[in-house]
Design an enzyme around this catalytic site. Structure first.
Site, PDB file in Angstrom:
ATOM      1  CG  HIS A  68      11.387  31.707   2.538  1.00 55.34           C
ATOM      2  ND1 HIS A  68      12.620  31.738   3.143  1.00 55.34           N
ATOM      3  CD2 HIS A  68      11.421  30.661   1.660  1.00 55.34           C
ATOM      4  CE1 HIS A  68      13.375  30.754   2.662  1.00 55.34           C
ATOM      5  NE2 HIS A  68      12.666  30.084   1.756  1.00 55.34           N
ATOM      6  NE  ARG A  79       9.806  36.913   1.597  1.00 56.34           N
ATOM      7  CZ  ARG A  79      10.855  36.312   1.076  1.00 56.34           C
ATOM      8  NH1 ARG A  79      11.884  35.980   1.846  1.00 56.34           N
ATOM      9  NH2 ARG A  79      10.912  36.019  -0.212  1.00 56.34           N
ATOM     10  CG  ASN A 113      15.376  33.567   4.512  1.00 57.48           C
ATOM     11  OD1 ASN A 113      14.510  32.825   4.974  1.00 57.48           O
ATOM     12  ND2 ASN A 113      15.412  33.899   3.240  1.00 57.48           N
ATOM     13  CG  HIS A 150      19.208  26.765  -0.805  1.00 58.30           C
ATOM     14  ND1 HIS A 150      18.142  27.569  -1.150  1.00 58.30           N
ATOM     15  CD2 HIS A 150      20.015  26.757  -1.902  1.00 58.30           C
ATOM     16  CE1 HIS A 150      18.307  28.027  -2.370  1.00 58.30           C
ATOM     17  NE2 HIS A 150      19.444  27.544  -2.849  1.00 58.30           N
ATOM     18  CG  HIS A 188      14.445  24.317  -2.642  1.00 57.51           C
ATOM     19  ND1 HIS A 188      15.786  24.027  -2.632  1.00 57.51           N
ATOM     20  CD2 HIS A 188      14.318  25.489  -1.975  1.00 57.51           C
ATOM     21  CE1 HIS A 188      16.440  24.972  -1.990  1.00 57.51           C
ATOM     22  NE2 HIS A 188      15.559  25.872  -1.581  1.00 57.51           N
ATOM     23  CG  ASP A 245      11.512  28.004  -1.646  1.00 56.56           C
ATOM     24  OD1 ASP A 245      11.625  28.560  -0.537  1.00 56.56           O
ATOM     25  OD2 ASP A 245      12.341  28.160  -2.558  1.00 56.56           O
TER      26      ASP A 245
END
Length: 460
Positions: free
Chosen positions: A66, A68, A98, A180, A234, A305
């Site tokens: 991630h 960002r 996300n 997830h 994960h 992750d």
């Protein structure tokens, strides 16, 4: 582009083969592998890297990060994250949807690809996110490594926790679905039961093993119903690993993070919310079962992750030093805010390879296994051609590591924008000395070359 000769390193080859020798890189590809190559016989100009005493592996492909950007660049951005990758020996990454805006349309995907092309020193790929409303771009957006579904631990449009909606997504198209896997209904109920608690460790109790198992079982059920390619992100519990050991179709893969292998619920006492992630840390028993599943091939590969948050967001306010996040030694001098205000996640791209290679040095696994879990198996699962192994004609994405010297993880050495690691203070070996991306030296002599550019990954 300069040709490169890597001389007299220990080369980790496919099929558990090892060679003490030379690797010649030309036009971004691996052009020759031999016990010895004469520089005079090779194209000039030629850059020579003396690798005596070092080990050469295929570059790490981190299949879950991630980073960002766009929208949350105060935590991390594609430039800072890709620099951290290069320092950690990660030559390619697959990034999650996300961000703000969410990556749920071709336009949002194109924007990320454009941003990455302008600033990433390593190779990149991006997931398209599933929503409750099945958007047309979910099936047509390109290039993408797959569809990401948050079955739990999410809010807003990316939460997809109803079986009928999940069924519709699994029934349409054929691209890889990565989940997830946490049961949102169970999490919501348990959150009510433990409302008002300020203990970070309750995060692992609220989002318990059963929540993870429920969702993994549902995802596998739908995958079997439609024979749909499924990847379980994960994996964190022994129950999930044992379930897959008994019922894992050939088109299903799974991954585990270093933190779920090396940390357990005891970490909350030492580093507080810096140990908080989704799915949460588990018991020492879960760790042992996950390790065995990885060794046995039930779990296919490693992902970090990487999910950074600022020190302040993690709820720490230091009494004195405002420059460095709390480490295990200084956590007693910090004030922890309410866990309800604390986001889950931790950085990881700079520490994943040395964490795993330290285990190889201890004899828990082999260097070849680490390379398989962190490179070859990822490339195979996501159908990324010519990456993940050291073969003639394949892309020159490589990392030279030092397996003889140990040094600690230090927050002040990190390139991730958040500036802290949950592994601060851990003594590790196998740190990257040189990272090569597409035949370009992206990291050497302790520094990233900011002018190097990776390429958009293509998926078969």
């Amino acid at each position: 582009m300069l040709s490169i000769l890597i001389r007299q390193g220990t080369i980790i080859l496919p099929d558990r083969q090892t060679l003490l020798g030379d690797v010649y890189i030309q036009h971004g590809k691996i052009a020759a592998i031999a016990p010895s190559l004469n520089p005079a016989d090779l194209d000039q100009p030629l850059e020579i890297i003396e690798a005596k005493g070092l080990t050469l592996l295929a570059g790490v492909i981190d299949p879950q990060v991630h980073f960002r950007e766009p929208g949350l660049e105060h935590k991390e951005d594609l430039r800072s994250a890709s620099h951290a990758c290069a320092k950690g020996g990660v030559t390619s990454f697959l990034e999650m949807p996300n961000t703000r805006p969410l990556t749920i349309t071709q336009a949002a995907l194109d924007d990320k690809l454009s941003r990455a092309a302008s600033k990433c020193v390593v190779n990149y790929g991006f997931f398209i996110g599933a929503t409750g409303e099945i958007l047309p771009d979910l099936l047509t957006a390109n290039p993408t490594c797959g569809i990401k579904i948050f079955m739990g631990s999410m809010h807003g449009a990316l939460l997809v926790d109803q079986e009928d909606v999940l069924d519709r997504i699994f029934s349409q198209g054929d691209r890889l679905i990565a989940v997830h896997a946490e049961d949102q209904a169970r999490i919501a109920q348990r959150r009510k039961e433990f409302a008002g608690s300020k203990e970070p460790a309750l995060h692992s109790i609220i989002q318990d093993n059963q929540a993870a198992l429920n969702a993994t079982q549902l995802a596998v059920k739908l995958s079997k119903k439609y024979q749909r390619r499924l990847h379980i992100l994960h994996m964190s519990t022994g129950e999930e690993a044992e379930f897959l050991r008994q019922d894992k179709p050939e088109w299903v893969t799974a991954e585990v993070t270093p933190q779920h292998l090396f940390m357990n619920i005891g970490a909350y006492e030492k580093i507080g919310s810096l140990a908080q992630m989704n799915p949460p840390l588990r018991s020492p028993r879960d760790q042992e079962i996950l390790w065995q599943a990885l060794l046995d091939g039930v779990i296919d590969f490693i992902a970090t992750d990487h999910a950074p948050h600022t020190w302040a967001e993690k709820g720490f306010a230091a009494s004195e030093d405002q420059q460095a996040p709390p480490s295990e030694k200084s956590s007693k001098d910090t004030v922890l805010l309410e866990p309800a205000n604390v986001p889950s996640g931790m950085p990881g791209v700079e520490t994943s390879l040395p964490l795993m290679l330290t285990q190889a040095a201890k004899g828990r696994c082999s260097v070849h296994q680490v390379s398989q879990w962190m490179s070859a198996n990822v490339a195979k699962a996501y159908k990324i051609a010519n990456k993940g192994e050291i073969r003639i004609g394949w892309d020159a994405d490589l990392v030279l590591v030092d397996l003889h010297n140990y040094k600690p993880v230090r927050n002040e050495d990190l390139l991730t924008k958040c500036g802290w690691s949950s592994f601060a203070g851990w003594e590790l070996t196998g740190w990257a000395v040189t990272t090569i991306v597409g035949g370009q030296i992206a990291f050497a002599d302790g520094k990233v070359n900011p002018d190097v550019r990776g390429q958009a990954l293509q998926f078969g």
